[in-house]
Design a protein around this motif. Structure first.
Motif, PDB file in Angstrom:
ATOM      1  N   VAL A 193       0.857  -1.183   0.000  1.00 49.22           N
ATOM      2  CA  VAL A 193       0.000   0.000   0.000  1.00 49.22           C
ATOM      3  C   VAL A 193       0.894   1.234   0.000  1.00 49.22           C
ATOM      4  O   VAL A 193       2.064   1.172   0.402  1.00 49.22           O
ATOM      5  N   GLY A 194       0.325   2.375  -0.452  1.00 49.84           N
ATOM      6  CA  GLY A 194       1.163   3.533  -0.693  1.00 49.84           C
ATOM      7  C   GLY A 194       0.806   4.767   0.101  1.00 49.84           C
ATOM      8  O   GLY A 194      -0.374   5.080   0.317  1.00 49.84           O
ATOM      9  N   LEU A 195       1.830   5.502   0.519  1.00 51.25           N
ATOM     10  CA  LEU A 195       1.692   6.794   1.176  1.00 51.25           C
ATOM     11  C   LEU A 195       2.216   7.884   0.249  1.00 51.25           C
ATOM     12  O   LEU A 195       3.207   7.683  -0.457  1.00 51.25           O
ATOM     13  N   LEU A 196       1.578   9.044   0.257  1.00 49.12           N
ATOM     14  CA  LEU A 196       2.150  10.180  -0.454  1.00 49.12           C
ATOM     15  C   LEU A 196       3.485  10.558   0.197  1.00 49.12           C
ATOM     16  O   LEU A 196       3.586  10.605   1.431  1.00 49.12           O
ATOM     17  N   PRO A 197       4.519  10.836  -0.587  1.00 47.32           N
ATOM     18  CA  PRO A 197       5.810  11.210  -0.001  1.00 47.32           C
ATOM     19  C   PRO A 197       5.729  12.438   0.898  1.00 47.32           C
ATOM     20  O   PRO A 197       6.520  12.583   1.830  1.00 47.32           O
ATOM     21  N   SER A 198       4.749  13.312   0.645  1.00 45.54           N
ATOM     22  CA  SER A 198       4.627  14.538   1.433  1.00 45.54           C
ATOM     23  C   SER A 198       3.943  14.327   2.776  1.00 45.54           C
ATOM     24  O   SER A 198       3.888  15.249   3.596  1.00 45.54           O
ATOM     25  N   SER A 199       3.422  13.131   3.026  1.00 45.63           N
ATOM     26  CA  SER A 199       2.691  12.890   4.268  1.00 45.63           C
ATOM     27  C   SER A 199       3.632  12.423   5.372  1.00 45.63           C
ATOM     28  O   SER A 199       4.404  11.479   5.205  1.00 45.63           O
ATOM     29  N   ALA A 200       3.520  13.082   6.525  1.00 47.29           N
ATOM     30  CA  ALA A 200       4.337  12.707   7.679  1.00 47.29           C
ATOM     31  C   ALA A 200       3.493  12.284   8.877  1.00 47.29           C
ATOM     32  O   ALA A 200       4.019  12.054   9.960  1.00 47.29           O
ATOM     33  N   TRP A 201       2.176  12.200   8.676  1.00 43.00           N
ATOM     34  CA  TRP A 201       1.255  11.807   9.765  1.00 43.00           C
ATOM     35  C   TRP A 201       0.150  10.983   9.129  1.00 43.00           C
ATOM     36  O   TRP A 201      -0.738  11.523   8.475  1.00 43.00           O
ATOM     37  N   ASN A 202       0.215   9.690   9.310  1.00 47.18           N
ATOM     38  CA  ASN A 202      -0.700   8.795   8.597  1.00 47.18           C
ATOM     39  C   ASN A 202      -0.896   7.506   9.379  1.00 47.18           C
ATOM     40  O   ASN A 202      -0.154   7.213  10.319  1.00 47.18           O
ATOM     41  N   ASN A 203      -1.894   6.743   8.988  1.00 46.62           N
ATOM     42  CA  ASN A 203      -2.182   5.492   9.697  1.00 46.62           C
ATOM     43  C   ASN A 203      -3.097   4.606   8.853  1.00 46.62           C
ATOM     44  O   ASN A 203      -3.777   5.083   7.936  1.00 46.62           O
ATOM     45  N   PRO A 204      -3.138   3.307   9.168  1.00 44.52           N
ATOM     46  CA  PRO A 204      -4.114   2.443   8.518  1.00 44.52           C
ATOM     47  C   PRO A 204      -5.476   2.622   9.177  1.00 44.52           C
ATOM     48  O   PRO A 204      -5.572   3.056  10.329  1.00 44.52           O
ATOM     49  N   GLU A 205      -6.536   2.306   8.447  1.00 42.48           N
ATOM     50  CA  GLU A 205      -7.874   2.285   9.029  1.00 42.48           C
ATOM     51  C   GLU A 205      -8.484   0.916   8.749  1.00 42.48           C
ATOM     52  O   GLU A 205      -8.854   0.615   7.616  1.00 42.48           O
ATOM     53  N   PRO A 206      -8.551   0.067   9.779  1.00 43.63           N
ATOM     54  CA  PRO A 206      -9.095  -1.288   9.612  1.00 43.63           C
ATOM     55  C   PRO A 206     -10.615  -1.265   9.582  1.00 43.63           C
ATOM     56  O   PRO A 206     -11.251  -0.765  10.516  1.00 43.63           O
ATOM     57  N   GLU A 207     -11.187  -1.809   8.516  1.00 49.86           N
ATOM     58  CA  GLU A 207     -12.636  -1.705   8.352  1.00 49.86           C
ATOM     59  C   GLU A 207     -13.229  -2.977   7.755  1.00 49.86           C
ATOM     60  O   GLU A 207     -12.546  -3.728   7.065  1.00 49.86           O
ATOM     61  N   ILE A 208     -14.504  -3.172   8.022  1.00 48.87           N
ATOM     62  CA  ILE A 208     -15.276  -4.164   7.285  1.00 48.87           C
ATOM     63  C   ILE A 208     -15.870  -3.474   6.064  1.00 48.87           C
ATOM     64  O   ILE A 208     -16.285  -2.314   6.125  1.00 48.87           O
ATOM     65  N   VAL A 209     -15.862  -4.199   4.949  1.00 50.45           N
ATOM     66  CA  VAL A 209     -16.323  -3.654   3.674  1.00 50.45           C
ATOM     67  C   VAL A 209     -17.471  -4.525   3.169  1.00 50.45           C
ATOM     68  O   VAL A 209     -17.311  -5.747   3.040  1.00 50.45           O
ATOM     69  N   LEU A 210     -18.610  -3.911   2.891  1.00 45.11           N
ATOM     70  CA  LEU A 210     -19.759  -4.648   2.372  1.00 45.11           C
ATOM     71  C   LEU A 210     -19.697  -4.722   0.847  1.00 45.11           C
ATOM     72  O   LEU A 210     -19.290  -3.767   0.187  1.00 45.11           O
ATOM     73  N   ALA A 211     -20.141  -5.854   0.297  1.00 45.02           N
ATOM     74  CA  ALA A 211     -20.278  -6.028  -1.144  1.00 45.02           C
ATOM     75  C   ALA A 211     -21.757  -5.875  -1.493  1.00 45.02           C
ATOM     76  O   ALA A 211     -22.595  -6.657  -1.032  1.00 45.02           O
ATOM     77  N   VAL A 212     -22.067  -4.859  -2.305  1.00 43.78           N
ATOM     78  CA  VAL A 212     -23.453  -4.486  -2.585  1.00 43.78           C
ATOM     79  C   VAL A 212     -23.662  -4.466  -4.096  1.00 43.78           C
ATOM     80  O   VAL A 212     -22.820  -3.945  -4.837  1.00 43.78           O
ATOM     81  N   ASN A 213     -24.784  -5.014  -4.568  1.00 45.04           N
ATOM     82  CA  ASN A 213     -25.028  -5.012  -6.011  1.00 45.04           C
ATOM     83  C   ASN A 213     -25.821  -3.772  -6.430  1.00 45.04           C
ATOM     84  O   ASN A 213     -26.113  -2.888  -5.609  1.00 45.04           O
ATOM     85  N   SER A 214     -26.208  -3.711  -7.707  1.00 39.98           N
ATOM     86  CA  SER A 214     -26.875  -2.519  -8.233  1.00 39.98           C
ATOM     87  C   SER A 214     -28.254  -2.299  -7.631  1.00 39.98           C
ATOM     88  O   SER A 214     -28.794  -1.194  -7.701  1.00 39.98           O
ATOM     89  N   ARG A 215     -28.834  -3.338  -7.037  1.00 34.12           N
ATOM     90  CA  ARG A 215     -30.157  -3.234  -6.422  1.00 34.12           C
ATOM     91  C   ARG A 215     -30.065  -2.923  -4.928  1.00 34.12           C
ATOM     92  O   ARG A 215     -31.047  -3.059  -4.198  1.00 34.12           O
ATOM     93  N   SER A 216     -28.875  -2.543  -4.482  1.00 34.18           N
ATOM     94  CA  SER A 216     -28.601  -2.235  -3.069  1.00 34.18           C
ATOM     95  C   SER A 216     -28.781  -3.447  -2.167  1.00 34.18           C
ATOM     96  O   SER A 216     -29.055  -3.305  -0.967  1.00 34.18           O
ATOM     97  N   GLU A 217     -28.623  -4.635  -2.732  1.00 33.35           N
ATOM     98  CA  GLU A 217     -28.651  -5.869  -1.945  1.00 33.35           C
ATOM     99  C   GLU A 217     -27.233  -6.165  -1.453  1.00 33.35           C
ATOM    100  O   GLU A 217     -26.285  -6.179  -2.241  1.00 33.35           O
ATOM    101  N   VAL A 218     -27.106  -6.389  -0.155  1.00 35.61           N
ATOM    102  CA  VAL A 218     -25.798  -6.689   0.425  1.00 35.61           C
ATOM    103  C   VAL A 218     -25.577  -8.197   0.347  1.00 35.61           C
ATOM    104  O   VAL A 218     -26.302  -8.974   0.963  1.00 35.61           O
ATOM    105  N   LEU A 219     -24.564  -8.615  -0.412  1.00 33.36           N
ATOM    106  CA  LEU A 219     -24.342 -10.033  -0.646  1.00 33.36           C
ATOM    107  C   LEU A 219     -23.278 -10.644   0.248  1.00 33.36           C
ATOM    108  O   LEU A 219     -23.233 -11.862   0.414  1.00 33.36           O
TER     109      LEU A 219
END
Length: 386
Positions: A193-219
């Motif tokens: 994963v990549g950081l901008l060279p100009s950034s000196a204050w950064n962190n990961p953000e651990p998250e759950i990611v939903l997979a959703v189709n065009s009908r807004s159904e979460v699969l």
């Protein structure tokens, strides 16, 4: 650092899990993991977005014919050993828009206000954190966004000159929803994963990611790392795109787990998401966890605020649900808080979803993103899959 065990990247109940992913075999291929075995089902569904539009998506994932590729642990071992810039395991989404919700936990709300008031200066964070906790008082996690109580707090803070645009999306009626990455630009498990060279204050953000189709159904759901450049975004909210959409800023994977009788949205609502950061140059270790039961807006409410009458996603979307974890442990000078070092290994894990592992580097030093939607369709046509 200890070597990564392929088994640690998989759900604890792998034998019951129905997983969908993408790997590179002369081009991106859709794979299903059934009982620990990997099957290439690209001949049935050429893209994950296409699979999720099918009413029988779960049945296809479980039973569609395909090419047997062996055990998933062997595949993951190969993926982890693949050279940088030549990934075997891809992000498990393809044509979907990649959206994200921010400030969905009280702790992350506090940290966003700190970023704003610090103007991107990490050295001011510790004193601001203490002052804001005294100003806000109480437990923000108990406050329902958009409620009468939230409106009263807003009025009080406005009168004291303490209101913030982050408070608006944190406790107001409208959630923050932004575009995290372009379709096809996310990296997968084992990638850099990549950081901008100009950034000196950064962190990961651990998250759950939903997979959703065009009908807004979460699969189903998976794990994500929304790489966060706190100093860039903290200088101005108008720099959100620059802070969120640089090369390698979005990691998703390793697989999307489909909802079935063993894994449901209620599993997501009760999930614990852990974070482990391991430094290669200084031996630094940081551990933490997010508890989805503490989210301020229900995942389905976030889906409704993302898509509907006013916003459509004909290829579906992946939706980051936000995180309560903003690392503040000092790494270096006292009061300086946390920031990444190059070479950091980030592991985001949840029992039902496995683990997403990535190495941190500069975004201009990792492989550039060159394989987009046009390249995908050219590749599929060459392979006779259109």
């Amino acid at each position: 650092m200890q070597p990564i065990s392929p088994a640690s990247l998989l759900p604890a109940d792998l034998a019951q899990a129905v997983l969908i992913g993408r790997i590179w075999r002369d081009g991106p291929c859709v794979v299903a993991v059934r009982g620990g075995e990997v099957v290439d089902i690209t001949q049935t569904v050429a893209t994950v977005a296409e699979l999720f539009e099918r009413s029988d998506a779960l049945d296809i994932a479980r039973h569609a014919p395909g090419i047997a590729l062996g055990s998933v642990q062997a595949l993951l071992a190969q993926a982890l050993a693949a050279p940088a810039g030549q990934p075997l395991l891809l992000a498990p989404c393809d044509l979907q828009a990649v959206k994200a919700c921010g400030v969905t936990f009280a702790v992350s709300l506090l940290e966003r206000v700190i970023e704003e008031q610090a103007g991107g200066d990490a050295a001011r964070a510790a004193s601001l954190r203490t002052a804001l906790q005294m100003t806000l008082g109480g437990d923000l996690s108990a406050l329902k966004p958009g409620s009468d109580a939230a409106q009263r707090l807003k009025q009080q803070l406005q009168q004291r000159g303490a209101w913030s645009q982050y408070m608006e999306v944190g406790i107001g009626p409208d959630a923050e929803v932004f575009t995290k990455a372009q379709p096809m630009s996310s990296v997968g498990c084992g990638a850099q994963v990549g950081l901008l060279p100009s950034s000196a204050w950064n962190n990961p953000e651990p998250e759950i990611v939903l997979a959703v189709n065009s009908r807004s159904e979460v699969l189903g759901a998976t794990l994500g790392n929304d790489v966060n450049l706190r100093d860039i975004e903290g200088r101005s909210a108008l720099l959100l795109g620059k802070a969120k959409d640089n090369n390698g800023s979005c990691a998703i994977g390793p697989f999307i787990r489909l909802f079935d009788e063993h894994f449901t949205l209620d599993t997501v609502r009760q999930a614990e998401v852990s974070l482990l950061i391991e430094g290669t140059d200084d031996g630094f270790v940081l551990e933490g966890a997010s508890f989805m039961r503490e989210i301020s807006r229900d995942p389905l409410d976030l889906v409704r605020q993302t898509a509907g009458q006013y916003h459509q996603y004909p290829d579906g979307f992946m939706l980051f649900l936000g995180t309560m974890f903003s690392p503040v442990k000092d790494r270096g000078a006292q009061g300086g808080g946390f920031t990444h070092h190059l070479g950091d290994r980030v592991t985001i894990a949840s029992a039902a979803l496995g683990a997403l592992v990535n190495e941190v580097q500069r975004c201009d030093a990792i492989a550039p993103w060159t394989f987009g939607v046009r390249a995908l369709y050219q590749n599929l046509a060459q392979r006779g899959l259109l």
